[in-house]
Write an enzyme that holds these catalytic residues in place. Structure first.
Site, PDB file in Angstrom:
ATOM      1  N   ASN A   1     -13.749  -0.521  10.661  1.00 44.09           N
ATOM      2  CA  ASN A   1     -13.612   0.481   9.598  1.00 44.09           C
ATOM      3  C   ASN A   1     -14.886   1.269   9.351  1.00 44.09           C
ATOM      4  O   ASN A   1     -14.869   2.254   8.606  1.00 44.09           O
ATOM      5  CB  ASN A   1     -13.106  -0.169   8.312  1.00 44.09           C
ATOM      6  CG  ASN A   1     -11.612  -0.470   8.424  1.00 44.09           C
ATOM      7  OD1 ASN A   1     -10.950  -0.003   9.349  1.00 44.09           O
ATOM      8  ND2 ASN A   1     -11.091  -1.264   7.498  1.00 44.09           N
TER       9      ASN A   1
ATOM     10  N   ARG B   1      -0.082   5.672   0.637  1.00 45.91           N
ATOM     11  CA  ARG B   1      -1.407   6.095   1.071  1.00 45.91           C
ATOM     12  C   ARG B   1      -1.573   7.620   1.137  1.00 45.91           C
ATOM     13  O   ARG B   1      -1.842   8.189   2.198  1.00 45.91           O
ATOM     14  CB  ARG B   1      -1.773   5.446   2.403  1.00 45.91           C
ATOM     15  CG  ARG B   1      -1.687   3.931   2.336  1.00 45.91           C
ATOM     16  CD  ARG B   1      -2.131   3.265   3.593  1.00 45.91           C
ATOM     17  NE  ARG B   1      -3.580   3.301   3.749  1.00 45.91           N
ATOM     18  CZ  ARG B   1      -4.209   2.794   4.809  1.00 45.91           C
ATOM     19  NH1 ARG B   1      -3.536   2.245   5.780  1.00 45.91           N
ATOM     20  NH2 ARG B   1      -5.523   2.837   4.881  1.00 45.91           N
TER      21      ARG B   1
ATOM     22  N   ASP C   1      -8.112  -6.516   2.729  1.00 42.10           N
ATOM     23  CA  ASP C   1      -7.915  -6.767   4.165  1.00 42.10           C
ATOM     24  C   ASP C   1      -8.007  -8.254   4.525  1.00 42.10           C
ATOM     25  O   ASP C   1      -7.806  -8.616   5.686  1.00 42.10           O
ATOM     26  CB  ASP C   1      -8.937  -5.962   4.988  1.00 42.10           C
ATOM     27  CG  ASP C   1      -8.652  -4.471   4.946  1.00 42.10           C
ATOM     28  OD1 ASP C   1      -7.570  -4.083   4.480  1.00 42.10           O
ATOM     29  OD2 ASP C   1      -9.523  -3.688   5.377  1.00 42.10           O
TER      30      ASP C   1
ATOM     31  N   ARG D   1      -5.437  -3.218  17.296  1.00 43.26           N
ATOM     32  CA  ARG D   1      -6.067  -2.109  16.584  1.00 43.26           C
ATOM     33  C   ARG D   1      -7.392  -2.536  15.977  1.00 43.26           C
ATOM     34  O   ARG D   1      -8.284  -1.707  15.820  1.00 43.26           O
ATOM     35  CB  ARG D   1      -5.154  -1.627  15.445  1.00 43.26           C
ATOM     36  CG  ARG D   1      -3.874  -1.003  15.928  1.00 43.26           C
ATOM     37  CD  ARG D   1      -3.117  -0.427  14.797  1.00 43.26           C
ATOM     38  NE  ARG D   1      -3.892   0.663  14.212  1.00 43.26           N
ATOM     39  CZ  ARG D   1      -3.394   1.582  13.418  1.00 43.26           C
ATOM     40  NH1 ARG D   1      -2.125   1.546  13.094  1.00 43.26           N
ATOM     41  NH2 ARG D   1      -4.158   2.531  12.938  1.00 43.26           N
TER      42      ARG D   1
ATOM     43  N   CYS E   1       2.539   4.669   5.483  1.00 48.72           N
ATOM     44  CA  CYS E   1       2.067   3.546   6.287  1.00 48.72           C
ATOM     45  C   CYS E   1       2.772   2.305   5.758  1.00 48.72           C
ATOM     46  O   CYS E   1       3.248   2.292   4.622  1.00 48.72           O
ATOM     47  CB  CYS E   1       0.561   3.480   6.099  1.00 48.72           C
ATOM     48  SG  CYS E   1      -0.247   1.972   6.548  1.00 48.72           S
TER      49      CYS E   1
HETATM   50  C1  EPZ Z   1      -9.708   1.719   3.862  1.00 48.76           C
HETATM   51  O1  EPZ Z   1      -8.493   2.441   3.736  1.00 48.76           O
HETATM   52  C2  EPZ Z   1      -9.525   0.794   5.042  1.00 48.76           C
HETATM   53  N1  EPZ Z   1      -9.230   1.583   6.219  1.00 48.76           N
HETATM   54  C3  EPZ Z   1      -8.393  -0.185   4.775  1.00 48.76           C
HETATM   55  O2  EPZ Z   1      -8.311  -1.088   5.866  1.00 48.76           O
HETATM   56  C4  EPZ Z   1      -8.721  -0.959   3.495  1.00 48.76           C
HETATM   57  O3  EPZ Z   1      -7.647  -1.816   3.210  1.00 48.76           O
HETATM   58  C5  EPZ Z   1      -8.937   0.012   2.345  1.00 48.76           C
HETATM   59  O4  EPZ Z   1      -9.990   0.967   2.684  1.00 48.76           O
HETATM   60  C6  EPZ Z   1      -9.355  -0.678   1.057  1.00 48.76           C
HETATM   61  O5  EPZ Z   1     -10.507  -1.419   1.267  1.00 48.76           O
HETATM   62  C7  EPZ Z   1     -10.208   2.156   6.898  1.00 48.76           C
HETATM   63  O6  EPZ Z   1     -11.373   2.080   6.553  1.00 48.76           O
HETATM   64  C8  EPZ Z   1      -9.812   2.864   8.132  1.00 48.76           C
HETATM   65  P1  EPZ Z   1      -8.528   3.667  -0.020  1.00 48.76           P
HETATM   66  P2  EPZ Z   1      -8.427   3.730   2.813  1.00 48.76           P
HETATM   67  O7  EPZ Z   1      -8.622   5.142   0.062  1.00 48.76           O
HETATM   68  O8  EPZ Z   1      -9.735   4.418   2.843  1.00 48.76           O
HETATM   69  C9  EPZ Z   1      -4.928   5.143  -2.820  1.00 48.76           C
HETATM   70  C10 EPZ Z   1      -7.282  -2.173   7.677  1.00 48.76           C
HETATM   71  O9  EPZ Z   1      -6.396  -3.041   7.824  1.00 48.76           O
HETATM   72  N2  EPZ Z   1      -5.311   6.522  -2.478  1.00 48.76           N
HETATM   73  O10 EPZ Z   1      -9.669   2.915  -0.602  1.00 48.76           O
HETATM   74  O11 EPZ Z   1      -7.228   4.498   3.219  1.00 48.76           O
HETATM   75  C11 EPZ Z   1      -4.381   4.368  -1.623  1.00 48.76           C
HETATM   76  O12 EPZ Z   1      -3.023   4.648  -1.393  1.00 48.76           O
HETATM   77  C12 EPZ Z   1      -7.125  -1.050   6.680  1.00 48.76           C
HETATM   78  O13 EPZ Z   1      -8.322  -2.156   8.348  1.00 48.76           O
HETATM   79  C13 EPZ Z   1      -4.677   7.575  -3.104  1.00 48.76           C
HETATM   80  O14 EPZ Z   1      -3.772   7.397  -3.926  1.00 48.76           O
HETATM   81  O15 EPZ Z   1      -8.176   3.061   1.404  1.00 48.76           O
HETATM   82  C14 EPZ Z   1      -4.663   2.937  -2.048  1.00 48.76           C
HETATM   83  O16 EPZ Z   1      -3.650   2.482  -2.880  1.00 48.76           O
HETATM   84  C15 EPZ Z   1      -5.831  -1.100   5.950  1.00 48.76           C
HETATM   85  N3  EPZ Z   1      -5.070   8.851  -2.786  1.00 48.76           N
HETATM   86  C16 EPZ Z   1      -5.978   3.069  -2.842  1.00 48.76           C
HETATM   87  O17 EPZ Z   1      -6.087   4.436  -3.193  1.00 48.76           O
HETATM   88  C17 EPZ Z   1      -6.060   9.112  -1.899  1.00 48.76           C
HETATM   89  O18 EPZ Z   1      -6.362  10.292  -1.636  1.00 48.76           O
HETATM   90  C18 EPZ Z   1      -7.231   2.672  -2.088  1.00 48.76           C
HETATM   91  O19 EPZ Z   1      -7.211   3.298  -0.805  1.00 48.76           O
HETATM   92  C19 EPZ Z   1      -6.705   8.023  -1.268  1.00 48.76           C
HETATM   93  C20 EPZ Z   1      -6.309   6.737  -1.584  1.00 48.76           C
END
Ligand code: EPZ
Length: 422
Positions: free
Chosen positions: A23, A122, A307, A399, A117
């Site tokens: 990540n 997301r 995670d 992945r 997803c």
């Molecule tokens: C990152 O995802 C990681 N992915 C995820 O790992 C990890 O679970 C997550 O952060 C939380 O730690 C990568 O780094 C590639 P967020 P990300 O934006 O950045 C909501 C794995 O298995 N949200 O912190 O997409 C979202 O839906 C993956 O390696 C909005 O609503 O996570 C979630 O509920 C899975 N609008 C929450 O915020 C937005 O514009 C936190 O998501 C963005 C996010």
């Protein structure tokens, strides 16, 4: 399609070297779009997700080369396209994060929306609001984000309504070349954000506060090339730590930052395993004796990582009591529960909470998962289950886990990859 087969019941004994963090790596790869000079990443994991990002960058005109010894070089001397097509973005959501760098470098970009997803809807609304706060003009057209900043991006103040790792990283990637100062409030504090900021600062960016809630970025006019070592993968480390605490035995983990898993170690210790944290390694040891029931809830860093939720739950299925696990980050991240149930686990899901009543043993079964970390939890469960477990849809595992069957096999697990030739 490949599957992983495990003959359960063998404790783990040995050493596992942790790879670079997926990540972090995939966001660091996007950094190359911000400079005409070469970017070299070391301690790079070889994963499907890094390959997907490489494919997208190559499509944009970046020379991508995987070298020996976990090295990757990326050179975006010129760009041949500023469009990230649906076929490449849908394979891996984080490719969406090329939007900001493309915009910063060329003033225009067209990037497919990633779509939903398995673990939740997301959305990317926070990403888009942040880019607008930096002066981008954004419209949506047929599933694509069309972004323009004719006179370049400018510094702005962004206050996130809740913590988002991806939106924080995306804002940093866009703001480093903006004119003037940007301030990010309520930013995510994950180690991967610090890694990104350190890489960019080594290229000449002026980012302060990464790792804290307020990040300040003084825009610069250009960035240099860099050679940067990817931070160790805390989720991979936590997965193997939980594998040892679940299957029993003694495992030494090397090439990790144990301070990045501050929320995990006390819970493993409370479950009855020994945790020994040293400067350059961690030892997890569980002799015979019960797995104690421990409650857990996921939080943004420095809280317990979402995670690792599924892997922690796999351990709790065998506890001597009842464990309540709450998932606060994603709305649909309990798909591993029915699969663990097929192995004999007793789990009741109610909204964002799972009630895990410990059972005496799990039985091997044919299982599959719909996401990466859920697959890892099924592997961990298979290590301790009676008989044979076959985990399908291995492409999820590939992945994000480098050589999982080799790393666990070196510790005495009876585990192999099986190809059905299709
Ligand atoms: C990152 O995802 C990681 N992915 C995820 O790992 C990890 O679970 C997550 O952060 C939380 O730690 C990568 O780094 C590639 P967020 P990300 O934006 O950045 C909501 C794995 O298995 N949200 O912190 O997409 C979202 O839906 C993956 O390696 C909005 O609503 O996570 C979630 O509920 C899975 N609008 C929450 O915020 C937005 O514009 C936190 O998501 C963005 C996010």
């Amino acid at each position: 399609m490949d599957s992983i087969e495990i003959e359960g019941g063998y404790p783990l004994e040995g050493e596992i070297q942790i790879s670079g963090a997926k990540n972090s790596a995939i966001k660091l790869m996007a950094v190359c779009l911000l400079t005409e000079q070469p970017v070299e990443l070391t301690n790079m994991p070889r994963l499907r997700d890094t390959r997907f990002m490489g494919q997208l960058l190559a499509h944009l005109g970046v020379e991508v080369e995987e070298g020996p010894g976990a090295r990757m070089s990326l050179h975006a001397k010129t760009l041949s396209s500023t469009t990230a097509p649906y076929d490449l973005v849908r394979k891996m959501r984080a490719t969406f994060n090329v939007l900001g760098p493309l915009l910063a470098r060329t003033g225009a970009a067209k990037v497919s929306l990633p779509g939903g997803c398995a673990i939740g809807a997301r959305p990317v609304d926070l990403h888009l609001k942040a880019l607008e706060a930096l002066g981008a003009n954004i419209t949506l057209d047929q599933g694509y984000v069309i972004a323009n900043a004719k006179d370049g991006l400018r510094g702005g103040e962004i206050t996130f309504p809740f913590i988002s790792v991806g939106a924080t990283e995306h804002s940093i990637l866009a703001a480093v070349l903006a004119k003037g100062e940007s301030v990010l409030n309520n930013a995510a504090r994950e180690p991967e954000i610090i890694d990104l900021a350190e890489c960019l600062n080594a290229m000449g960016a002026k980012i302060s506060g990464a790792g804290r809630s307020e990040i300040r970025i003084e825009g610069v006019s250009s960035l240099n090339g860099v050679s940067h070592k990817v931070v160790p993968d805390r989720i991979e480390a936590g997965t193997y730590a939980l594998a040892a605490a679940t299957a029993g035995g003694k495992v030494k983990l090397t090439n990790l930052r144990h301070d990045h898993l501050g929320a995990l170690w006390p819970l493993i210790a409370q479950s009855g395993a020994d945790v020994s944290l040293k400067a350059d390694h961690v030892i997890i040891e569980r002799e015979t004796g019960p797995i104690r029931a421990v409650d857990m809830d996921t939080q943004a860093y420095p809280g317990f990582p979402t995670d690792l939720q599924a892997q922690f739950m796999a351990m709790m299925t065998l506890s001597d009591g009842v464990s309540i696990i709450r998932e606060n980050i994603f709305e649909n991240r309990f798909m591993h529960c029915p699969e663990l149930g097929r192995m004999g686990a007793n789990i009741t899901v109610s909204g964002r909470e799972a009630i895990v009543r410990g059972v005496k043993s799990l039985q091997g079964a044919q299982v599959m998962a719909t996401d990466l970390r859920a697959s890892a939890s099924l592997i961990n469960a298979g290590l301790v289950a009676k008989g044979k477990t076959s985990v399908g849809r291995v492409y999820h595992l590939d992945r994000g886990f480098e050589h999982i069957e080799i790393k666990l096999g070196q510790c005495g697990a009876k585990i192999k990859r099986v190809s059905d030739g299709s």
